[in-house]
Design a protein around this motif. Structure first.
Motif, PDB file in Angstrom:
ATOM      1  N   THR A  60       0.833  -1.207   0.000  1.00  0.00           N
ATOM      2  CA  THR A  60       0.000   0.000   0.000  1.00  0.00           C
ATOM      3  C   THR A  60       0.868   1.258   0.000  1.00  0.00           C
ATOM      4  O   THR A  60       0.540   2.250  -0.657  1.00  0.00           O
ATOM      5  N   TYR A 114       2.247   1.676  -3.524  1.00  0.00           N
ATOM      6  CA  TYR A 114       1.233   2.165  -4.459  1.00  0.00           C
ATOM      7  C   TYR A 114       0.977   3.660  -4.260  1.00  0.00           C
ATOM      8  O   TYR A 114       0.790   4.396  -5.238  1.00  0.00           O
ATOM      9  N   GLU A 115       0.961   4.134  -3.003  1.00  0.00           N
ATOM     10  CA  GLU A 115       0.792   5.565  -2.747  1.00  0.00           C
ATOM     11  C   GLU A 115       1.979   6.351  -3.301  1.00  0.00           C
ATOM     12  O   GLU A 115       1.818   7.439  -3.850  1.00  0.00           O
ATOM     13  N   PRO A 157      -3.776  -2.052  -5.034  1.00  0.00           N
ATOM     14  CA  PRO A 157      -3.889  -3.078  -3.979  1.00  0.00           C
ATOM     15  C   PRO A 157      -5.278  -3.700  -3.987  1.00  0.00           C
ATOM     16  O   PRO A 157      -6.267  -3.051  -4.332  1.00  0.00           O
TER      17      PRO A 157
END
Length: 388
Positions: free
Chosen positions: A45, A48-49, A78
């Protein structure tokens, strides 16, 4: 020494942790320009951010303005429930992502956003664990895979899409989905039917019922090409809507816009309209048994026919009216005609210039006036004057 930058990022594997709750972290060996090597741990996560922020910083390189100029690699979103299987399957994608990231132009690969994200944190040096509950479980990549990140083999990483509305299957080969279902796409066909899997189910689902997880910026619809590609109709179809075309088998048409839902915008002479792509074949292409089998299926539903679609992206999808297609198509055809006429006119002028001179009538010289007798006597020699 100048600013710090990353020379190489190697994915070593992942860890299964149980404190404060069960979760997974990826292990990266980061090699810096000062020849130091640091081990860092990152959740997917977080990665991905980081990826989304990087795309916002470089909109041109991320393809937001023009998809053809995208050089920043793709990264799947995700999943709602990230388990060990998805964590393991994602390793190949992550390894390739890091390899591509480091080899991007320096303004991206050496920017502060990239450098700061892979810097060692306090948690990397002293991971939070609780030995009394359970120690973390470490899963390392095979040694063969570490030699070259581009040669990593393993499970195929499938793209995850969300169903925007309920779909009831009409044959054994199809799969029913409900709004909000997360499906993995195994195969994408241009005819608008995608082969998907959901838990232990597999089957064909209309692409018009699916949307990408990354949002409208990841739309795969191509831009219209008013020059057109020549195709041949392999199966007749009678129009059911006003913006569709009725064609017969053997007709030659031009495709000007390929859409994901399998309904392409085509041009017949100067008329445009929608037609099922599964009933078309590119001019000069050899017919195959697989394509013949697909044409025996019914055409997929169009995206515009889905009622009560629970899509967060529905309002932002780019929709082009049929009038716009026709207007732009006429403009292109007219410009193409003008170009042909100009070319022919120029060719005629060149031919006229290159004609042999002997074929052209020669200009006759003007006859001079006859001189008077006094003028002749004045200008002639003494010998001529005696003779006169």
């Amino acid at each position: 020494m100048g600013d710090a930058f990353i020379r190489h990022i190697e994915l070593l594997g992942y860890e299964k942790r149980f404190f404060p709750s069960q979760h997974y972290v990826y292990m990266f060996l980061v090699k810096w320009n000062d020849l130091s090597e640091k081990l860092v741990y990152r959740r997917f996560t977080e990665i991905y951010e980081f990826h989304k922020a990087l795309k916002e910083m470089f909109p041109i390189e991320s393809g937001d303005i023009n998809m053809e100029k995208r050089i920043i690699p793709h990264l799947p979103a995700p999943k709602w429930f990230d388990g060990q299987r998805s964590t393991q399957n994602r390793q190949g994608t992550l390894a390739e992502y890091c390899y591509t990231l480091v080899n991007l132009p320096h303004k991206i690969s050496r920017c502060l956003h990239v450098v700061n994200f892979f810097k060692v944190r306090h948690d990397d040096m002293n991971p939070v664990t609780d030995s009394q509950i359970r120690k973390p479980e470490v899963f390392l990549l095979p040694k063969d895979a570490k030699k070259n990140s581009t040669d990593i083999t393993g499970p195929i990483v499938l793209q995850t899409y969300r169903a925007i509305a309920d779909y009831e299957k009409s044959s054994k080969t199809e799969m029913a989905v409900e709004a909000g279902d997360m499906v993995d796409v195994v195969e994408k066909s241009e005819n608008g039917w995608w082969f998907c899997q959901l838990k232990n189910k597999r089957g064909w689902v209309p692409a018009s019922y699916l949307e990408p997880m990354d949002g409208p910026d990841e739309s795969e619809d191509q831009e219209p090409n008013y020059a057109g590609e020549p195709y041949i109709v392999q199966k007749s179809y009678t129009a059911m809507e006003e913006d569709e075309l009725t064609l017969k088998e053997g007709d030659t048409i031009e495709v000007i816009h390929k859409l994901l839902d399998g309904w392409w915008v085509i041009r017949k002479d100067e008329t445009t309209g929608y037609y099922p792509s599964m009933y078309l074949q590119k001019a000069g292409e050899v017919n195959t048994s697989v394509k013949s089998e697909l044409r025996n299926r019914s055409a997929p539903p169009r995206r515009s026919t889905i009622r009560n679609a629970k899509s967060i992206h529905k309002q932002r999808r780019k929709q082009i009216s049929q009038e716009t297609y026709r207007r732009n198509s006429r403009k292109y055809i007219q410009s193409r005609r003008n170009m042909k006429e100009n070319f022919q006119n120029k060719a005629n002028v060149i031919i006229e210039k290159n004609e042999p001179e002997e074929n052209k009538p020669k200009a006759q010289p003007a006859v001079p006036p006859r001189p008077s007798k006094d003028l002749i006597l004045n200008r002639c020699t003494e010998s001529t004057r005696r003779k006169i």
